[in-house]
Scaffold this active site. Structure first.
Site, PDB file in Angstrom:
ATOM      1  N   GLU A 143      -6.867  14.439   8.045  1.00 16.49           N
ATOM      2  CA  GLU A 143      -7.438  13.155   7.584  1.00 16.49           C
ATOM      3  C   GLU A 143      -8.928  13.097   7.916  1.00 16.49           C
ATOM      4  O   GLU A 143      -9.746  12.679   7.095  1.00 16.49           O
ATOM      5  CB  GLU A 143      -6.737  11.970   8.280  1.00 16.49           C
ATOM      6  CG  GLU A 143      -5.343  11.665   7.778  1.00 16.49           C
ATOM      7  CD  GLU A 143      -5.342  10.898   6.451  1.00 16.49           C
ATOM      8  OE1 GLU A 143      -6.417  10.650   5.885  1.00 16.49           O
ATOM      9  OE2 GLU A 143      -4.242  10.551   5.984  1.00 16.49           O
ATOM     10  N   LYS A 201      -7.710   5.662  16.050  1.00 15.04           N
ATOM     11  CA  LYS A 201      -7.158   4.342  16.364  1.00 15.04           C
ATOM     12  C   LYS A 201      -5.648   4.408  16.439  1.00 15.04           C
ATOM     13  O   LYS A 201      -5.052   4.964  15.519  1.00 15.04           O
ATOM     14  CB  LYS A 201      -7.594   3.377  15.254  1.00 15.04           C
ATOM     15  CG  LYS A 201      -7.011   2.009  15.333  1.00 15.04           C
ATOM     16  CD  LYS A 201      -7.459   1.215  14.165  1.00 15.04           C
ATOM     17  CE  LYS A 201      -6.809  -0.139  14.250  1.00 15.04           C
ATOM     18  NZ  LYS A 201      -7.001  -0.892  13.029  1.00 15.04           N
ATOM     19  N   TYR A 246     -12.514  -5.284  22.207  1.00 18.16           N
ATOM     20  CA  TYR A 246     -12.602  -6.732  22.400  1.00 18.16           C
ATOM     21  C   TYR A 246     -13.223  -7.068  23.756  1.00 18.16           C
ATOM     22  O   TYR A 246     -13.564  -8.208  24.019  1.00 18.16           O
ATOM     23  CB  TYR A 246     -11.197  -7.359  22.273  1.00 18.16           C
ATOM     24  CG  TYR A 246     -10.569  -7.056  20.926  1.00 18.16           C
ATOM     25  CD1 TYR A 246     -10.906  -7.801  19.805  1.00 18.16           C
ATOM     26  CD2 TYR A 246      -9.693  -5.975  20.766  1.00 18.16           C
ATOM     27  CE1 TYR A 246     -10.374  -7.502  18.556  1.00 18.16           C
ATOM     28  CE2 TYR A 246      -9.158  -5.661  19.532  1.00 18.16           C
ATOM     29  CZ  TYR A 246      -9.492  -6.427  18.428  1.00 18.16           C
ATOM     30  OH  TYR A 246      -8.982  -6.107  17.199  1.00 18.16           O
ATOM     31  N   CYS A 257      -1.726  -3.264   2.732  1.00 16.58           N
ATOM     32  CA  CYS A 257      -3.152  -2.928   2.697  1.00 16.58           C
ATOM     33  C   CYS A 257      -3.664  -2.597   1.302  1.00 16.58           C
ATOM     34  O   CYS A 257      -4.820  -2.200   1.138  1.00 16.58           O
ATOM     35  CB  CYS A 257      -3.435  -1.785   3.666  1.00 16.58           C
ATOM     36  SG  CYS A 257      -3.066  -2.238   5.380  1.00 16.58           S
ATOM     37  N   LYS A 309      -5.909   6.858  11.664  1.00 21.91           N
ATOM     38  CA  LYS A 309      -5.318   5.571  12.026  1.00 21.91           C
ATOM     39  C   LYS A 309      -3.802   5.713  11.984  1.00 21.91           C
ATOM     40  O   LYS A 309      -3.222   6.017  10.944  1.00 21.91           O
ATOM     41  CB  LYS A 309      -5.779   4.487  11.067  1.00 21.91           C
ATOM     42  CG  LYS A 309      -5.123   3.151  11.325  1.00 21.91           C
ATOM     43  CD  LYS A 309      -5.757   2.048  10.531  1.00 21.91           C
ATOM     44  CE  LYS A 309      -5.007   0.743  10.755  1.00 21.91           C
ATOM     45  NZ  LYS A 309      -5.618  -0.353  10.004  1.00 21.91           N
ATOM     46  N   ARG A 366      -2.303  -8.503  14.268  1.00 22.13           N
ATOM     47  CA  ARG A 366      -1.671  -9.013  13.035  1.00 22.13           C
ATOM     48  C   ARG A 366      -1.405 -10.495  13.128  1.00 22.13           C
ATOM     49  O   ARG A 366      -1.487 -11.211  12.129  1.00 22.13           O
ATOM     50  CB  ARG A 366      -0.397  -8.220  12.736  1.00 22.13           C
ATOM     51  CG  ARG A 366      -0.752  -6.797  12.344  1.00 22.13           C
ATOM     52  CD  ARG A 366       0.446  -5.951  11.999  1.00 22.13           C
ATOM     53  NE  ARG A 366       0.018  -4.574  11.781  1.00 22.13           N
ATOM     54  CZ  ARG A 366       0.845  -3.548  11.662  1.00 22.13           C
ATOM     55  NH1 ARG A 366       2.154  -3.748  11.734  1.00 22.13           N
ATOM     56  NH2 ARG A 366       0.369  -2.345  11.460  1.00 22.13           N
ATOM     57  N   SER A 396      -5.943  -4.179  19.772  1.00 22.42           N
ATOM     58  CA  SER A 396      -5.493  -5.457  20.325  1.00 22.42           C
ATOM     59  C   SER A 396      -4.397  -5.303  21.381  1.00 22.42           C
ATOM     60  O   SER A 396      -4.422  -5.979  22.409  1.00 22.42           O
ATOM     61  CB  SER A 396      -5.001  -6.352  19.186  1.00 22.42           C
ATOM     62  OG  SER A 396      -3.968  -5.713  18.449  1.00 22.42           O
ATOM     63  N   ARG A 443       3.957  -0.155   7.698  1.00 24.15           N
ATOM     64  CA  ARG A 443       2.813   0.571   7.161  1.00 24.15           C
ATOM     65  C   ARG A 443       2.973   2.092   7.247  1.00 24.15           C
ATOM     66  O   ARG A 443       2.019   2.835   7.116  1.00 24.15           O
ATOM     67  CB  ARG A 443       1.541   0.166   7.898  1.00 24.15           C
ATOM     68  CG  ARG A 443       1.222  -1.324   7.861  1.00 24.15           C
ATOM     69  CD  ARG A 443      -0.270  -1.554   7.914  1.00 24.15           C
ATOM     70  NE  ARG A 443      -0.673  -2.871   8.362  1.00 24.15           N
ATOM     71  CZ  ARG A 443      -0.513  -4.001   7.693  1.00 24.15           C
ATOM     72  NH1 ARG A 443       0.091  -4.006   6.508  1.00 24.15           N
ATOM     73  NH2 ARG A 443      -0.941  -5.149   8.182  1.00 24.15           N
ATOM     74  N   CYS A 491     -10.365  -3.798   4.084  1.00 21.45           N
ATOM     75  CA  CYS A 491      -8.925  -3.613   3.882  1.00 21.45           C
ATOM     76  C   CYS A 491      -8.444  -4.837   3.135  1.00 21.45           C
ATOM     77  O   CYS A 491      -9.139  -5.851   3.068  1.00 21.45           O
ATOM     78  CB  CYS A 491      -8.197  -3.484   5.215  1.00 21.45           C
ATOM     79  SG  CYS A 491      -6.506  -2.861   5.007  1.00 21.45           S
ATOM     80  N   CYS A 505      -5.200  -6.199   3.681  1.00 23.13           N
ATOM     81  CA  CYS A 505      -3.990  -6.808   4.269  1.00 23.13           C
ATOM     82  C   CYS A 505      -4.152  -8.265   4.699  1.00 23.13           C
ATOM     83  O   CYS A 505      -3.208  -9.033   4.637  1.00 23.13           O
ATOM     84  CB  CYS A 505      -3.436  -5.956   5.395  1.00 23.13           C
ATOM     85  SG  CYS A 505      -4.554  -5.691   6.768  1.00 23.13           S
TER      86      CYS A 505
HETATM   87  C1  PBG Z   1      -6.292  -3.811   8.993  1.00 23.54           C
HETATM   88  C2  PBG Z   1      -6.517  -3.516  10.426  1.00 23.54           C
HETATM   89  C3  PBG Z   1      -5.615  -3.536  11.501  1.00 23.54           C
HETATM   90  C4  PBG Z   1      -6.363  -3.324  12.650  1.00 23.54           C
HETATM   91  C5  PBG Z   1      -7.679  -3.147  12.262  1.00 23.54           C
HETATM   92  N1  PBG Z   1      -7.747  -3.242  10.883  1.00 23.54           N
HETATM   93  C6  PBG Z   1      -4.165  -3.817  11.540  1.00 23.54           C
HETATM   94  C7  PBG Z   1      -3.193  -2.939  10.871  1.00 23.54           C
HETATM   95  O1  PBG Z   1      -3.496  -1.877  10.342  1.00 23.54           O
HETATM   96  O2  PBG Z   1      -2.049  -3.362  10.847  1.00 23.54           O
HETATM   97  C8  PBG Z   1      -5.835  -3.322  14.056  1.00 23.54           C
HETATM   98  C9  PBG Z   1      -6.821  -3.697  15.114  1.00 23.54           C
HETATM   99  C10 PBG Z   1      -6.235  -4.061  16.431  1.00 23.54           C
HETATM  100  O3  PBG Z   1      -5.009  -4.004  16.656  1.00 23.54           O
HETATM  101  O4  PBG Z   1      -7.032  -4.435  17.284  1.00 23.54           O
HETATM  102  N2  PBG Z   1      -5.762  -2.817   8.224  1.00 23.54           N
END
Ligand code: PBG
Length: 323
Positions: free
Chosen positions: A233, A248, A313, A129, A195, A205, A274, A217, A119, A121
């Site tokens: 998708e 996700k 994690y 992104c 996603k 982030r 996260s 986003r 990605c 970003c």
């Molecule tokens: C990057 C990306 C993100 C996450 C994984 N790859 C953040 C986003 O899309 O803003 C999130 C992972 C997480 O929150 O653990 N595009």
């Protein structure tokens, strides 16, 4: 005949009986450990994610080695580059942080499966992104070429699979074509297919320093209200050549995982993001939850919903509990 005739408790009477009829399992072999890697010498803690750090490459190698020893087969790398620009050019630099980390991991933990997040970003100064169009929106088609370049650079460093998380249309096909053309036809694509534009990415982030400088986003990630669109998708990504599809976040989207599992034949991954990690860690720290029991239950629920693999994690911690 006594009432009730059907007594489901008969199979719950002992640990042995419960084990015999257990439908779902959770093992270290199902888990992928995400790692934040930077080019600094020392580790720094991530606000909002107790126990998670941004690691120097040597630290990522050490933690991956331990995770592998505990039975976790794979890591997913996120790079935090030293500098950013409008296009995110550090993303496809052969000497970039992810590329150097992949080389070190492949040299020092050869049996580890190395996945890389693809990605822009973390690499763009504006935090979106992809490349910006004149009106401030993300230019889909101009971004595809940069994502493909990034994926090829990760493959050249030795990545087993690339994981595009940008949500541009056509990125899986573009990445597949570029990998094949460069001689990486055997490297896999783990697509973040479904996603969602989620509030649960907050701590990530901050960790990756990738919050958008303006806007959000929602112009590219899925609307949390949409299940049918998520399935489209997924179907599109499979048609474009995705080897694994990911949903996700995971916990608030177990229905999506279940429907995706039914819709396709490729392996399904769940990303325990996260914010989900933070929820459980802080609730446990406050004494509101038994951490081990709650984490194992949450991850088992993702498996029950249909996830073959889980990015979390908690991966190495859980593997330690399970072995
Ligand atoms: C990057 C990306 C993100 C996450 C994984 N790859 C953040 C986003 O899309 O803003 C999130 C992972 C997480 O929150 O653990 N595009």
């Amino acid at each position: 005949m006594g009432f009730p005739a059907t007594r489901l408790r008969r199979l719950r009477r002992s640990a042995g009986l419960r084990e015999l009829v257990r439908e779902t399992d959770l093992a270290p072999g199902h888990l992928v450990l995400p790692l934040f890697v930077h080019l600094e010498e020392t580790a720094s803690p991530v606000d909002g994610m107790p126990g998670v750090e941004r690691l120097p490459i040597s630290g990522a190698v050490a933690r991956s080695k331990r995770a592998r020893e505990l039975g976790v087969p794979a890591v997913l790398l996120f790079g935090i580059p030293p500098t950013k620009d409008d296009l995110g050019s550090q993303a496809w630099d052969d000497e970039g942080v992810v590329q150097l980390a992949v080389q070190a991991l492949k040299a020092e933990v050869p049996e580890l499966v190395v996945l890389t997040d693809v990605c822009l970003c973390q690499y763009t100064s504006h935090g979106h992104c992809g490349v910006l169009a004149a009106d401030g929106s993300v230019d889909n088609d101009a971004t595809l070429e940069l994502l493909a370049r990034t994926a090829v650079s990760h493959a050249r460093a030795g990545a087993d699979a690339v994981a595009p998380s940008d949500m541009m249309d056509g990125r899986v096909a573009a990445i597949r074509a570029a990998l094949d053309e460069e001689g990486f036809g055997e490297r896999a694509i783990v697509s973040y297919a479904a996603k969602f534009a989620s509030a649960f990415y907050g701590p990530f982030r901050a960790a990756a320093d990738s919050a958008p400088a303006f806007g959000d986003r929602r112009g590219y990630q899925l609307d949390p209200a949409n299940l049918r669109q998520a399935l489209r998708e997924v179907e599109l990504d499979v048609a474009e050549g995705a080897d694994v599809v990911m949903v996700k976040p995971a916990l608030p989207y177990l229905d999506v995982i279940a429907r995706v599992r039914d819709a396709v034949r490729v392996p399904v991954a769940a990303y325990n993001v996260s914010g989900e990690y933070a929820m459980l860690k802080y609730a446990a720290a406050a004494g509101a939850l038994d951490e081990r029991a709650a984490v194992l239950e949450a991850l088992l629920a993702m498996r029950r919903a249909g996830a073959d693999l889980i990015v979390t994690y908690f991966a190495d911690e859980v593997a330690g509990w399970l072995t």
